[in-house]
Design a protein around this motif. Structure first.
Motif, PDB file in Angstrom:
ATOM      1  N   LEU A 108       0.844  -1.205   0.000  1.00  0.00           N
ATOM      2  CA  LEU A 108       0.000   0.000   0.000  1.00  0.00           C
ATOM      3  C   LEU A 108       0.885   1.263   0.000  1.00  0.00           C
ATOM      4  N   THR A 130      -2.175   0.726  -4.653  1.00  0.00           N
ATOM      5  CA  THR A 130      -2.646   1.375  -3.423  1.00  0.00           C
ATOM      6  C   THR A 130      -4.115   1.050  -3.168  1.00  0.00           C
ATOM      7  N   GLY A 179      -4.480  -2.305  -1.831  1.00  0.00           N
ATOM      8  CA  GLY A 179      -4.064  -2.302  -0.423  1.00  0.00           C
ATOM      9  C   GLY A 179      -5.150  -1.758   0.491  1.00  0.00           C
TER      10      GLY A 179
END
Lengths: 209, 202
Positions: A109, A194, A197
């Protein structure tokens, strides 16, 4: 085009067609026994493709290194695989499996977010992230192998080899990107990592990671 | 002689195609446990028309605005959408999710229809705001027994691909007739949004 060159072209096409037909002919494989695997090194190599959390972390680090330039790319390339291996060896010494999903998720992330931002973080930060996340993922792999009597050192070596190849290919590709739009695609990839995540944080909270 | 070559190439081409596509059992990989999830995640955004039209509209609007919105909007959307999904998974309620999704199609459709040239940060805020609703509604629908990680990968990838399709369509913006067509597409998105709003409210 004269007759000779036509014949040559014809032979070439026939040769390619014959080679493709032989290579791509689908038939029952039965080459890999489920219970024996592919052997420890190949099990390790294929592990990366089978473990999305490991793959995403290695991919995000490779993208970040590539975006940060050739020097960062070289450093990550020669740091991540041995650190992964070292972490794995530490993990092998454990008696039970240790896996902290939150740390695993945070690794890709945070790295993905840095890729999406494309702010060129200092080399030291990239190396710290590489060291920390590489060791962590290797450690998780090692403890899993120790607990399940997995492939041991050779499998860990296989994983490191796969990480090396992945980082080499991806970071070199990103470093070579000069066009503005090409770098944008890398940032979009970072934003996807991201996003994955963030969703995973929620799934982990729900116990469905 | 030229036609002879073409025939030969065509013949070989079809031999290869038939050979490759000849169906036989593979039996190479035995899926078990949480092996599934990717395809479910990949299919999910495409299965809801409300989601699809809003995603396409983001891409269309980005293409109309040009750089840097062209790439900033598709970067912002998945992250905020995932943030919305995360809120949903953490159990934080978001009132009027279905209404929010319908309104997102209306607003984004209107932006495309009007070819609105807002400041980039304002465009990002609008897209980010509505992305939360989409994530909250769609990002949390994982069938039992499937991997959350694989589902998330498929879900995000499909959403990104929808943006890419929108951007690709939006490239017609360079021509006068294309600009008109894009505005027409904006009106369709807007109309779809109104339909979904009525459905959500009744």
């Amino acid at each position: 085009m004269n007759r000779q060159s036509i014949t040559k072209s014809k032979q070439k096409i026939q040769g390619i067609a014959a080679a493709l037909a032989v290579l791509l002919w689908p038939s029952i494989s039965q080459a890999h026994l489920v219970n024996t695997g592919l052997g420890p090194i190949y099990d390790g190599i294929s592990h990366l493709a089978m473990s999305p959390d490991d793959l995403l972390t290695a991919l995000a680090l490779a993208l970040l290194a590539g975006l940060s330039g050739a020097r960062a790319g070289r450093n990550v390339l020669f740091l991540l695989p041995p650190i992964w291996l070292l972490g794995g060896l530490f993990g092998l010494g454990m008696k039970q499996e240790i896996f902290l999903p939150l740390f695993s998720i945070l690794s890709f992330l945070l790295t993905g977010a840095l890729v999406a931002l494309d702010r060129r973080p200092p080399l030291l930060l990239i190396l710290i992230l590489t060291f920390g996340f590489g060791f962590l993922h290797g450690f998780f792999n090692g403890t899993a192998m120790a607990a399940r009597a997995g492939g041991g050192f050779l499998a860990l070596f296989g994983i490191s080899v796969a990480v090396f190849v992945l980082v080499a290919l991806i970071s070199a590709l990103v470093v070579s990107m000069r066009k503005h739009w090409a770098r944008i695609t890398v940032r979009v990839a970072g934003s996807w990592i991201t996003a994955i995540g963030l969703l995973m944080l929620g799934w982990t909270y729900r116990g469905m990671g | 002689m030229k036609s002879y070559n073409k025939n030969t190439v065509a013949l070989h081409f079809w031999i290869i195609v038939v050979t490759i596509l000849w169906p036989l059992y593979a039996w190479a990989h035995v899926g078990s446990g949480e092996a599934g999830g990717f395809v479910t995640g990949l299919q999910h955004p495409i299965s809801g028309l409300d989601h699809v039209i809003a995603m396409l509209a983001v891409g269309l609007w980005g293409a109309q605005l040009g750089n840097p919105a062209l790439w900033l909007l598709p970067v912002v959307f998945p992250m905020m959408m995932a943030g919305g999904g995360c809120l949903g998974l953490l159990g934080i309620p978001l009132p009027g999710v279905e209404v929010g999704i319908a309104v997102s199609a209306i607003v984004l459709g209107l932006m495309v229809l009007a070819e609105a040239r807002l400041k980039i940060y304002l465009a990002m805020v609008i897209v980010a705001f509505f992305a939360i609703f989409h994530g909250h509604a769609h990002g949390t629908e994982l069938p039992a027994g499937q991997s959350g990680l694989l589902y998330s990968i498929g879900f995000v990838a499909a959403t990104g691909c929808l943006h890419a399709v929108g951007i690709a369509i939006g490239l017609i913006h360079r021509w006068q007739v294309g600009r008109l067509a894009l505005r027409g597409a904006g009106s369709i998105v807007c109309g779809g949004g109104i339909y979904f709003l009525v459905r959500a409210l009744t």
